[in-house]
Design a protein around this motif. Structure first.
Motif, PDB file in Angstrom:
ATOM      1  N   LEU A  19       0.829  -1.190   0.000  1.00 39.96           N
ATOM      2  CA  LEU A  19       0.000   0.000   0.000  1.00 39.96           C
ATOM      3  C   LEU A  19       0.874   1.255   0.000  1.00 39.96           C
ATOM      4  O   LEU A  19       0.558   2.251  -0.646  1.00 39.96           O
ATOM      5  CB  LEU A  19      -0.921   0.009   1.218  1.00 39.96           C
ATOM      6  CG  LEU A  19      -1.943   1.145   1.304  1.00 39.96           C
ATOM      7  CD1 LEU A  19      -2.891   1.089   0.119  1.00 39.96           C
ATOM      8  CD2 LEU A  19      -2.728   1.068   2.600  1.00 39.96           C
ATOM      9  N   CYS A  23       0.897   0.594  -4.358  1.00 33.86           N
ATOM     10  CA  CYS A  23      -0.538   0.742  -4.617  1.00 33.86           C
ATOM     11  C   CYS A  23      -0.756   1.602  -5.854  1.00 33.86           C
ATOM     12  O   CYS A  23      -0.158   2.684  -5.973  1.00 33.86           O
ATOM     13  CB  CYS A  23      -1.220   1.380  -3.409  1.00 33.86           C
ATOM     14  SG  CYS A  23      -3.014   1.533  -3.590  1.00 33.86           S
ATOM     15  N   LEU A  28      -4.983   5.151  -4.865  1.00 32.03           N
ATOM     16  CA  LEU A  28      -4.621   6.152  -3.861  1.00 32.03           C
ATOM     17  C   LEU A  28      -5.406   7.438  -4.057  1.00 32.03           C
ATOM     18  O   LEU A  28      -5.881   8.054  -3.100  1.00 32.03           O
ATOM     19  CB  LEU A  28      -3.115   6.447  -3.919  1.00 32.03           C
ATOM     20  CG  LEU A  28      -2.187   5.502  -3.167  1.00 32.03           C
ATOM     21  CD1 LEU A  28      -0.758   6.008  -3.251  1.00 32.03           C
ATOM     22  CD2 LEU A  28      -2.601   5.351  -1.712  1.00 32.03           C
ATOM     23  N   CYS A  43      -0.698  12.054   5.294  1.00 35.22           N
ATOM     24  CA  CYS A  43      -0.359  11.081   4.252  1.00 35.22           C
ATOM     25  C   CYS A  43       0.922  11.474   3.511  1.00 35.22           C
ATOM     26  O   CYS A  43       1.711  10.607   3.108  1.00 35.22           O
ATOM     27  CB  CYS A  43      -1.511  10.961   3.252  1.00 35.22           C
ATOM     28  SG  CYS A  43      -2.991  10.165   3.916  1.00 35.22           S
ATOM     29  N   TRP A  50       3.677   8.784  -1.637  1.00 39.25           N
ATOM     30  CA  TRP A  50       2.451   9.349  -1.093  1.00 39.25           C
ATOM     31  C   TRP A  50       2.499  10.872  -1.082  1.00 39.25           C
ATOM     32  O   TRP A  50       1.479  11.529  -1.248  1.00 39.25           O
ATOM     33  CB  TRP A  50       2.212   8.804   0.321  1.00 39.25           C
ATOM     34  CG  TRP A  50       1.589   7.446   0.343  1.00 39.25           C
ATOM     35  CD1 TRP A  50       1.849   6.402  -0.500  1.00 39.25           C
ATOM     36  CD2 TRP A  50       0.589   6.979   1.250  1.00 39.25           C
ATOM     37  NE1 TRP A  50       1.097   5.308  -0.181  1.00 39.25           N
ATOM     38  CE2 TRP A  50       0.315   5.633   0.892  1.00 39.25           C
ATOM     39  CE3 TRP A  50      -0.074   7.547   2.318  1.00 39.25           C
ATOM     40  CZ2 TRP A  50      -0.620   4.861   1.585  1.00 39.25           C
ATOM     41  CZ3 TRP A  50      -1.004   6.782   3.013  1.00 39.25           C
ATOM     42  CH2 TRP A  50      -1.276   5.451   2.650  1.00 39.25           C
ATOM     43  N   SER A  54      -0.479  12.853  -2.852  1.00 37.23           N
ATOM     44  CA  SER A  54      -1.377  13.629  -1.986  1.00 37.23           C
ATOM     45  C   SER A  54      -1.242  15.134  -2.177  1.00 37.23           C
ATOM     46  O   SER A  54      -2.085  15.894  -1.697  1.00 37.23           O
ATOM     47  CB  SER A  54      -1.120  13.289  -0.518  1.00 37.23           C
ATOM     48  OG  SER A  54       0.184  13.702  -0.129  1.00 37.23           O
TER      49      SER A  54
END
Length: 331
Positions: A19, A23, A28, A43, A50, A54
């Protein structure tokens, strides 16, 4: 049971690794689309993958456009320090990546941040509020537009139950920077000096184009730049804090006047002197210019002094006490 948990452990760790690192981006993005700004920031700290996902504008642009409508107080102080801006100081284009605005950066630069103060600091401020008188300069077209008398009246002639209590008249120096001595919320002793740009008669009858007067500014030659008069400059340089009252009404036609006046008058004061911009409307049901938009209108991001903009309602004085409290704490 212990054997079962141990057998699950590696698979669980593998799932976390998958993840976190592998991922698919569309999965996501679907997950992140449900998150709040604070959760997106958490995150972003997981790993670089990430962080990139994000931080995309697909999340932050709608958060900015929707969120800034409800921010009634914004300051340029982050963790007690003035936030550094880009060289051009443009609030709407602080960071540009690949020709596109970075809405996450813009959001975080606008987002109001509540200050957390230690017990020792609060004790000192309580002591200072009892022993010190803070000299505040009150000026701006929001005080001068026809019908905008509530804020001035609440300070000059406080009524029972008001946040202000009168402690007498302040004569100023030869009529310059005259005002009143008041106590606010039974906590702070203030000397509030009024700086009007015109006489009452002219203020109540002037058009938006009939702006500069001989009270605050000089113009050495026609068409040349305006300068703050020496006696006004001297008076402003003795102030602990500045309060600029601007009309936040959506039909305000004096925005160019507001910006010019503010930048010219604040420029004569030490950069350590804090500035409060009171973004006022007549009543809570009036449509207003959002604080985040008023920052751009007044070009506040160019100022290197501590500042805060606060929504204020003239009929109830809502927001004024919080704004002046912030100002006093940074004097």
């Amino acid at each position: 049971m212990e054997l079962e948990m141990n057998s699950i452990g590696p698979d669980y760790n593998g799932a976390k690794q998958f993840l976190g690192n592998y991922c698919p981006i569309n999965v996501l993005e679907r997950i992140f689309s449900y998150l709040l700004p604070k959760e997106l920031c958490v995150c972003a700290q997981v790993n670089s993958y990430w962080n990139v996902v994000s931080s995309q504008n697909i999340f932050w642009k709608p958060l900015l456009l929707e969120g800034k409508k409800n921010w009634n107080q914004i300051t340029n102080l982050k963790n007690g320090k003035i936030e550094q801006q880009s060289e051009n100081g443009d609030a709407s284009s602080n960071i540009v990546e690949n020709g596109e605005k970075n809405y996450k950066h813009i959001y975080l630069s606008y987002k109001p941040e509540k200050e957390i103060t230690g017990l020792a600091t609060r004790t000192f401020q309580l002591f200072a509020s009892v022993t010190r008188r803070y000299k505040l300069a009150l000026f701006g077209s929001g005080l001068e537009k026809p019908g905008a008398k509530r804020i001035a009246q609440s300070i000059l002639s406080p009524i029972p139950g008001s946040i202000f209590t009168s402690n007498g008249f302040h004569p100023g120096n030869n009529g310059v920077a005259s005002g009143v001595c008041v106590r606010m919320s039974d906590r702070y002793n203030l000397i509030i000096s009024f700086f009007y740009s015109n006489s009452r008669r002219i203020r109540e009858n002037r058009l938006s184009g009939e702006h500069y007067s001989s009270i605050l500014f000089d113009q050495k030659e026609e068409g040349g730049p305006f300068e703050v008069k020496p006696n006004i400059k001297q008076a402003l340089q003795g102030m602990d804090g500045l309060v600029y009252v601007v009309s936040g009404e959506s039909d305000n036609s004096w925005t160019a006047v507001d910006k010019n006046d503010l930048h010219l008058l604040q420029s004569v004061c030490d950069e350590k002197v804090p500035l409060l911009v009171a973004n006022t409307v007549a009543s809570a049901d009036r449509q207003r210019i959002a604080c985040a938009d008023m920052i751009d209108v007044l070009d506040l991001k160019r100022l290197s002094r501590p500042w805060m903009i606060s929504d204020v309602v003239e009929s109830s004085l809502s927001g004024l006490e919080e704004g002046i409290t912030w100002l006093v704490k940074h004097c």
